[in-house]
Design an enzyme around this catalytic site. Structure first.
Site, PDB file in Angstrom:
ATOM      1  N   THR A 160      46.170  12.484  31.424  1.00 40.75           N
ATOM      2  CA  THR A 160      45.455  13.771  31.306  1.00 40.75           C
ATOM      3  C   THR A 160      44.657  14.112  32.563  1.00 40.75           C
ATOM      4  O   THR A 160      44.252  15.254  32.748  1.00 40.75           O
ATOM      5  CB  THR A 160      44.452  13.711  30.136  1.00 40.75           C
ATOM      6  OG1 THR A 160      43.443  12.723  30.462  1.00 40.75           O
ATOM      7  CG2 THR A 160      45.133  13.309  28.836  1.00 40.75           C
TER       8      THR A 160
ATOM      9  N   ASP B 276      45.975   5.487  46.547  1.00 38.72           N
ATOM     10  CA  ASP B 276      44.901   5.179  45.594  1.00 38.72           C
ATOM     11  C   ASP B 276      43.806   4.398  46.323  1.00 38.72           C
ATOM     12  O   ASP B 276      44.010   3.248  46.730  1.00 38.72           O
ATOM     13  CB  ASP B 276      45.468   4.363  44.421  1.00 38.72           C
ATOM     14  CG  ASP B 276      44.431   4.155  43.334  1.00 38.72           C
ATOM     15  OD1 ASP B 276      43.346   3.606  43.637  1.00 38.72           O
ATOM     16  OD2 ASP B 276      44.673   4.558  42.190  1.00 38.72           O
TER      17      ASP B 276
ATOM     18  N   ASP C 161      42.705   0.985  44.793  1.00 36.19           N
ATOM     19  CA  ASP C 161      43.732  -0.054  44.981  1.00 36.19           C
ATOM     20  C   ASP C 161      43.740  -0.549  46.422  1.00 36.19           C
ATOM     21  O   ASP C 161      43.896  -1.751  46.671  1.00 36.19           O
ATOM     22  CB  ASP C 161      45.110   0.501  44.631  1.00 36.19           C
ATOM     23  CG  ASP C 161      45.346   0.551  43.129  1.00 36.19           C
ATOM     24  OD1 ASP C 161      44.528  -0.009  42.380  1.00 36.19           O
ATOM     25  OD2 ASP C 161      46.353   1.155  42.716  1.00 36.19           O
TER      26      ASP C 161
ATOM     27  N   ARG D 185      39.942   7.923  35.987  1.00 33.25           N
ATOM     28  CA  ARG D 185      40.771   9.028  35.502  1.00 33.25           C
ATOM     29  C   ARG D 185      41.806   8.510  34.533  1.00 33.25           C
ATOM     30  O   ARG D 185      42.510   7.552  34.841  1.00 33.25           O
ATOM     31  CB  ARG D 185      41.555   9.677  36.652  1.00 33.25           C
ATOM     32  CG  ARG D 185      40.783  10.429  37.600  1.00 33.25           C
ATOM     33  CD  ARG D 185      41.661  11.358  38.422  1.00 33.25           C
ATOM     34  NE  ARG D 185      42.818  10.741  39.080  1.00 33.25           N
ATOM     35  CZ  ARG D 185      43.649  11.420  39.852  1.00 33.25           C
ATOM     36  NH1 ARG D 185      43.457  12.721  40.052  1.00 33.25           N
ATOM     37  NH2 ARG D 185      44.669  10.837  40.429  1.00 33.25           N
TER      38      ARG D 185
HETATM   39  C1  PRP Z   1      39.767   7.761  41.868  1.00 37.67           C
HETATM   40  C2  PRP Z   1      38.706   8.138  42.876  1.00 37.67           C
HETATM   41  C3  PRP Z   1      37.877   9.128  42.134  1.00 37.67           C
HETATM   42  C4  PRP Z   1      38.900   9.841  41.273  1.00 37.67           C
HETATM   43  C5  PRP Z   1      39.228  11.155  41.888  1.00 37.67           C
HETATM   44  O1  PRP Z   1      39.269   6.856  40.958  1.00 37.67           O
HETATM   45  O2  PRP Z   1      37.985   7.043  43.362  1.00 37.67           O
HETATM   46  O3  PRP Z   1      36.871   8.544  41.330  1.00 37.67           O
HETATM   47  O4  PRP Z   1      40.086   9.009  41.278  1.00 37.67           O
HETATM   48  O5  PRP Z   1      40.060  11.908  41.078  1.00 37.67           O
HETATM   49  P1  PRP Z   1      39.572  13.239  40.370  1.00 37.67           P
HETATM   50  O6  PRP Z   1      38.891  14.061  41.408  1.00 37.67           O
HETATM   51  O7  PRP Z   1      40.860  13.868  39.910  1.00 37.67           O
HETATM   52  O8  PRP Z   1      38.676  12.890  39.224  1.00 37.67           O
HETATM   53  P2  PRP Z   1      40.202   6.203  39.813  1.00 37.67           P
HETATM   54  O9  PRP Z   1      40.226   7.065  38.604  1.00 37.67           O
HETATM   55  O10 PRP Z   1      41.532   5.863  40.405  1.00 37.67           O
HETATM   56  O11 PRP Z   1      39.410   4.917  39.418  1.00 37.67           O
HETATM   57  P3  PRP Z   1      39.155   3.573  40.248  1.00 37.67           P
HETATM   58  O12 PRP Z   1      38.233   3.930  41.405  1.00 37.67           O
HETATM   59  O13 PRP Z   1      38.514   2.688  39.257  1.00 37.67           O
HETATM   60  O14 PRP Z   1      40.478   3.066  40.745  1.00 37.67           O
HETATM   61  N1  URA Z   2      42.293   9.072  43.471  1.00 35.99           N
HETATM   62  C1  URA Z   2      42.746   8.379  44.546  1.00 35.99           C
HETATM   63  O1  URA Z   2      42.331   7.232  44.765  1.00 35.99           O
HETATM   64  N2  URA Z   2      43.633   8.967  45.360  1.00 35.99           N
HETATM   65  C2  URA Z   2      44.102  10.216  45.159  1.00 35.99           C
HETATM   66  O2  URA Z   2      44.915  10.702  45.960  1.00 35.99           O
HETATM   67  C3  URA Z   2      43.622  10.916  44.043  1.00 35.99           C
HETATM   68  C4  URA Z   2      42.716  10.333  43.218  1.00 35.99           C
END
Ligand code: PRP
Ligand code: URA
Length: 216
Positions: free
Chosen positions: A114, A207, A210, A110
């Site tokens: 945005t 997160d 993380d 994400r």
């Molecule tokens: C997180 C999660 C989803 C997304 C959810 O990933 O694992 O993929 O956010 O959010 P959304 O429903 O609003 O799209 P992130 O973008 O943090 O990436 P990462 O797994 O690489 O940390």
């Molecule tokens: N992605 C995450 O990992 N946690 C949240 O709460 C939302 C999006």
């Protein structure tokens, strides 16, 4: 124990006490990464047992040491597709139950301002559309990442074959998926209250990526 939801016909919520017990430990802010990963995989395995209950099967002949009998096997290869990164945190648990499944990967993150999905990787096994697909991501917040990934899979022919498997979902994400992909059932261990003003799920668990990979 999977409950259908009154408001969202696409949603199935796992209410099993063992699963809820593990989820509560996951949410705890001081749960270390190593325990977080273990619990996430255990929950994924428990969910997979239920989710796979209606996967298509066929019969075949089995020869025991004593005689022949009819056996049952999955018809058509199952593909699991974790959304990178956090989906990786559930794959070992799912493969512990569905050991013959193949694995594809979709890389999406994400944009922090945005909240729109940014795509960076896509790799599927051959003929992914020839069997069921479990799309895996622990978090469905706005639903943008999951909706994008489902669209990509449908463009490869996976229409009517996809189940979305997550851990924690928020109402805006479920509404988005219902609008964009009403044919895709969404399985979750929890439907949380809301998103905060930067798109994080409340109460949530923070997160997920993380916490799995220790990058916070
Ligand atoms: C997180 C999660 C989803 C997304 C959810 O990933 O694992 O993929 O956010 O959010 P959304 O429903 O609003 O799209 P992130 O973008 O943090 O990436 P990462 O797994 O690489 O940390
Ligand atoms: N992605 C995450 O990992 N946690 C949240 O709460 C939302 C999006």
């Amino acid at each position: 124990m999977i409950a259908c939801h009154d408001r969202y016909p696409n949603l199935r919520v796992f209410e099993h006490p063992l699963l809820q017990h593990k989820l509560s430990k996951l949410r705890q802010r001081d749960t270390p990464s190593r325990q977080f990963r273990r619990l996430l995989n255990e929950i994924a395995a428990l969910m997979t047992y239920e989710i796979s209950a209606d996967l298509p099967t066929e019969t075949y002949e089995v020869e025991t040491p004593l005689e022949r009998c009819e056996g049952t096997r999955m018809s058509g290869p199952v593909t699991i597709v974790p959304i990178l990164r956090a989906g990786i945190g559930m794959t070992d648990g799912i493969l512990s139950v569905l050991s013959e499944a193949r694995t594809g990967h979709i890389g999406v993150y994400r944009n922090e301002e945005t909240l729109q999905p940014v795509s960076y990787y896509f790799k599927m096994p051959p003929e992914v559309a020839s069997g069921p697909v479990l799309l895996i991501d622990p978090m469905v917040a706005t639903g943008g990442s999951a909706s994008f990934a489902i669209t990509e899979l449908k463009e490869r022919g996976c229409v009517g074959k996809i189940k979305m498997v997550c851990l924690v979902a928020a109402p805006p994400g479920i509404e988005r998926l219902l609008e964009d992909h009403p044919d895709v059932p969404v399985y979750t261990a929890a439907l949380d209250r809301q998103l905060n003003d930067v798109g994080y799920i409340l109460p949530g668990l923070g997160d997920a990526g993380d916490r799995i990979f220790g990058t916070h």
